[in-house]
Design a protein around this motif. Sequence first.
Motif, PDB file in Angstrom:
ATOM      1  N   GLN A   1      -6.146   5.924 -15.457  1.00  8.76           N
ATOM      2  CA  GLN A   1      -6.542   4.446 -14.950  1.00  8.76           C
ATOM      3  C   GLN A   1      -5.532   3.535 -15.495  1.00  8.76           C
ATOM      4  N   ALA A   2      -5.569   3.524 -16.822  1.00  6.18           N
ATOM      5  CA  ALA A   2      -4.758   2.618 -17.760  1.00  6.18           C
ATOM      6  C   ALA A   2      -2.985   2.863 -17.240  1.00  6.18           C
ATOM      7  N   GLN A   3      -2.912   4.218 -17.128  1.00  7.70           N
ATOM      8  CA  GLN A   3      -1.150   4.338 -16.932  1.00  7.70           C
ATOM      9  C   GLN A   3      -1.003   3.937 -15.572  1.00  7.70           C
ATOM     10  N   LEU A   4      -1.688   4.142 -14.493  1.00  8.28           N
ATOM     11  CA  LEU A   4      -1.336   3.673 -13.113  1.00  8.28           C
ATOM     12  C   LEU A   4      -1.478   2.099 -12.966  1.00  8.28           C
TER      13      LEU A   4
ATOM     14  N   LEU B   1       2.039  12.080   1.082  1.00 10.38           N
ATOM     15  CA  LEU B   1       2.889  12.862   0.157  1.00 10.38           C
ATOM     16  C   LEU B   1       3.483  12.085  -0.787  1.00 10.38           C
ATOM     17  N   MET B   2       4.004  10.973  -0.275  1.00  7.64           N
ATOM     18  CA  MET B   2       4.593   9.953  -1.325  1.00  7.64           C
ATOM     19  C   MET B   2       3.570   9.397  -2.201  1.00  7.64           C
ATOM     20  N   ALA B   3       2.293   9.437  -1.810  1.00  9.16           N
ATOM     21  CA  ALA B   3       1.258   8.920  -2.919  1.00  9.16           C
ATOM     22  C   ALA B   3       1.163   9.882  -3.726  1.00  9.16           C
ATOM     23  N   ARG B   4       1.119  11.187  -3.357  1.00 11.28           N
ATOM     24  CA  ARG B   4       0.872  12.219  -4.413  1.00 11.28           C
ATOM     25  C   ARG B   4       1.925  12.558  -5.319  1.00 11.28           C
ATOM     26  N   LYS B   5       3.221  12.331  -4.756  1.00 14.06           N
ATOM     27  CA  LYS B   5       4.407  12.561  -5.599  1.00 14.06           C
ATOM     28  C   LYS B   5       4.534  11.306  -6.672  1.00 14.06           C
ATOM     29  N   PHE B   6       3.997   9.901  -6.284  1.00 12.21           N
ATOM     30  CA  PHE B   6       3.871   8.991  -7.197  1.00 12.21           C
ATOM     31  C   PHE B   6       2.996   9.393  -8.444  1.00 12.21           C
ATOM     32  N   MET B   7       1.903   9.934  -7.901  1.00 12.50           N
ATOM     33  CA  MET B   7       0.904  10.414  -8.957  1.00 12.50           C
ATOM     34  C   MET B   7       1.515  11.459 -10.053  1.00 12.50           C
ATOM     35  N   MET B   8       2.193  12.419  -9.498  1.00  7.45           N
ATOM     36  CA  MET B   8       2.902  13.527 -10.328  1.00  7.45           C
ATOM     37  C   MET B   8       3.626  13.031 -11.471  1.00  7.45           C
TER      38      MET B   8
ATOM     39  N   VAL C   1       3.934  22.824  -6.137  1.00 11.81           N
ATOM     40  CA  VAL C   1       4.264  21.668  -6.846  1.00 11.81           C
ATOM     41  C   VAL C   1       5.110  20.837  -5.953  1.00 11.81           C
ATOM     42  N   GLU C   2       5.966  21.250  -5.139  1.00 10.59           N
ATOM     43  CA  GLU C   2       6.714  20.552  -4.277  1.00 10.59           C
ATOM     44  C   GLU C   2       6.076  19.609  -3.275  1.00 10.59           C
ATOM     45  N   ASN C   3       4.846  20.205  -2.818  1.00  7.56           N
ATOM     46  CA  ASN C   3       3.768  19.505  -1.974  1.00  7.56           C
ATOM     47  C   ASN C   3       2.751  18.662  -2.571  1.00  7.56           C
ATOM     48  N   VAL C   4       2.655  18.665  -4.082  1.00  7.34           N
ATOM     49  CA  VAL C   4       1.818  18.385  -4.660  1.00  7.34           C
ATOM     50  C   VAL C   4       0.550  18.209  -4.424  1.00  7.34           C
ATOM     51  N   ILE C   5      -0.048  19.464  -4.013  1.00 11.70           N
ATOM     52  CA  ILE C   5      -1.365  19.990  -3.499  1.00 11.70           C
ATOM     53  C   ILE C   5      -2.280  19.625  -4.716  1.00 11.70           C
ATOM     54  N   ARG C   6      -2.228  19.749  -5.681  1.00  8.44           N
ATOM     55  CA  ARG C   6      -2.903  19.361  -6.905  1.00  8.44           C
ATOM     56  C   ARG C   6      -2.078  18.964  -8.282  1.00  8.44           C
TER      57      ARG C   6
ATOM     58  N   ALA D   1      -7.669  15.315   2.937  1.00  7.72           N
ATOM     59  CA  ALA D   1      -8.211  14.965   4.285  1.00  7.72           C
ATOM     60  C   ALA D   1      -8.766  13.556   4.342  1.00  7.72           C
ATOM     61  N   SER D   2      -8.048  12.700   3.351  1.00  8.27           N
ATOM     62  CA  SER D   2      -8.374  11.126   3.504  1.00  8.27           C
ATOM     63  C   SER D   2      -7.508  10.288   2.742  1.00  8.27           C
ATOM     64  N   HIS D   3      -7.251   9.213   3.080  1.00  4.46           N
ATOM     65  CA  HIS D   3      -6.239   8.265   2.551  1.00  4.46           C
ATOM     66  C   HIS D   3      -6.687   8.033   0.769  1.00  4.46           C
ATOM     67  N   PRO D   4      -5.700   7.701   0.105  1.00  3.02           N
ATOM     68  CA  PRO D   4      -4.275   7.717   0.367  1.00  3.02           C
ATOM     69  C   PRO D   4      -3.488   8.844  -0.063  1.00  3.02           C
ATOM     70  N   PHE D   5      -4.149  10.115  -0.196  1.00  6.23           N
ATOM     71  CA  PHE D   5      -3.339  11.193  -0.855  1.00  6.23           C
ATOM     72  C   PHE D   5      -3.400  12.276   0.487  1.00  6.23           C
ATOM     73  N   GLY D   6      -4.207  11.918   1.596  1.00  2.00           N
ATOM     74  CA  GLY D   6      -4.195  12.816   2.852  1.00  2.00           C
ATOM     75  C   GLY D   6      -4.287  12.138   3.759  1.00  2.00           C
ATOM     76  N   ILE D   7      -4.440  12.781   4.949  1.00  2.00           N
ATOM     77  CA  ILE D   7      -4.549  12.246   6.349  1.00  2.00           C
ATOM     78  C   ILE D   7      -5.869  12.448   7.229  1.00  2.00           C
ATOM     79  N   THR D   8      -6.144  11.487   7.797  1.00  2.00           N
ATOM     80  CA  THR D   8      -7.402  11.471   8.787  1.00  2.00           C
ATOM     81  C   THR D   8      -7.419  12.551   9.814  1.00  2.00           C
ATOM     82  N   ALA D   9      -8.567  12.715  10.432  1.00  2.00           N
ATOM     83  CA  ALA D   9      -8.424  13.674  11.539  1.00  2.00           C
ATOM     84  C   ALA D   9      -7.734  13.286  12.657  1.00  2.00           C
TER      85      ALA D   9
END
Length: 536
Positions: free
Chosen positions: A382-385, A293-300, A491-496, A272-280
């Motif tokens: 943090q170091a990995q990213l 979703l791209m930001a979350r998949k990057f993290m995954m 997993v497909e939507n990288v919710i967590r 529900a906020s950037h960068p891993f979500g959207i605003t209202a």
Amino acid sequence: MRLVICAFIVFAFVICGPAGELRVGISGEPWNLDPALYTDIASVWLIQNIYDSLVELSVTGEPLPQYSLCEAWEFNADATAITLHLRPGVRFHDGRELTADDVVYNFEWILNPDNASPVRKALGPVEKVEALDPYTVKVTFTYPFPEALQYWSRALIGIVPAGSRSHGESPLARNPIGTGPYRFVEWKEGSHIVLEPFPDYWMEGIPPKDVSRVKFVFFADEATKVAALLAGAVHLVDWVSPRDYVALQDVPGIELARIPGIQHQYVALNLASHPFGITADEVGDPVAIERALMARKFMMYAIDREEIRDEIFYGMATVMYGPWYPDSVWFSPALRGRVLHDPEKAREYLERYYELGGEKPLKFRIIATNTGWFVDIATLIQAQLKEYGVEAEVIPLEKRTLFATLKTLDWEAAVEDFAHGIPAVLRWLYFGYYKVPNHNHWYHETPDLPPQYFPTHPGHDEFCRLWDRASSEPDPVKRRELVWKMEEMLVENVIRIDLMMVDSLLAWRSEVRFAEGAVQRLGTLHLKALIGLGND
């Protein structure tokens, strides 16, 4: 060297107890010894030895009727009722025999909302509880509840005598009466609790004859507790850290065990906020939804879980491929063994995030509890990213503050864990992702959605429909397939981002003897596994 010095200090100031006394070191002092009212892990260590569970499960969720008050059970065809067959001849510490009436009393007292039992909801959709005869209880549900045994292994961790509590209060909190192998003797605040063997216990050979009493000693910190173990001030401790486990491996006279853990480490992402979500104002915007979703998949794919496991947990954790134990039949075969760390994919998703208008460089905050290993995990991430040019700021918070923050929309990522005390996959899928307020803020439009929240990533309504179907599906094969679909969707939507399950690490002195394999099945500080205590 640190352990040796601390052990010398403890040995200098602690006088060991009499012969036959088993001394157990636990992290902190219990709060409440009533099995319907406890809320802390320190109380569990005492409760599981003063009482018996109605249904005992192994640490991997396998039913253990040989250790349970209920020696057999059967569901009806559609799982809307279960019949429990109690073990005859079980006695409470006050001499009374346990019967079906006692079990009915425990259900009814917990279910009464006036008593404010924290385990009430874990009893499930109970409609009626009735004693069919002195040793048989029938429980009827308002809808199918096939995971009853898993829930009751925690909600009914101990059975108390009928009438032993007053309305809304419980003298058992400080003076417990159970059916377990040890009965309560003394509680000295700030110091210890003493139990003694119950001579009429129903399990043959338990408690062992050479144990005259058990003294649970409270410790405020890990170093002092482990030092007490080395010095012989205690025989057994509730848990040790991975670092101390490694240090103890070559110490003569110390035995160790690794048990499948229940501490599920994860990174929550705020949808529900950037960068891993959207605003209202971006609800329904396909570009904004894809960018998040791209930001979350990057993290995954950017997070190296194996490095976290090896650097922080010394290899003593099981890397997770999704939201449940990877070797469980309740975990999707389609997810098991998938590639988790893929720098090339991570860069592709990050570049797509930028193409869709994401801020460059990608920046966000990682909040983490300021105790334990959470800040260490966040700092390593943090170091990995940083290798991808991504800037993550680590913010340590007191645990209460962290969880209060997660209820707001003012955060981006969080490192925390969840203890699977109830080994039921649908329970985790409920608390982590269902309609109840979850820490990811993954929601769809519903009449009861609180006003501060809004629909975020698509698919939450379908997830909730799958959960509703699975939770009332009596056929375990069909229920499992529905669970797999939910896991694959998450997993497909990288919710967590699921990281790993940390092993439970035990240490004890070699004079303490456990039945072979029993420690691995029953878990920490379960003295039903104890078969003897040698001389100091």
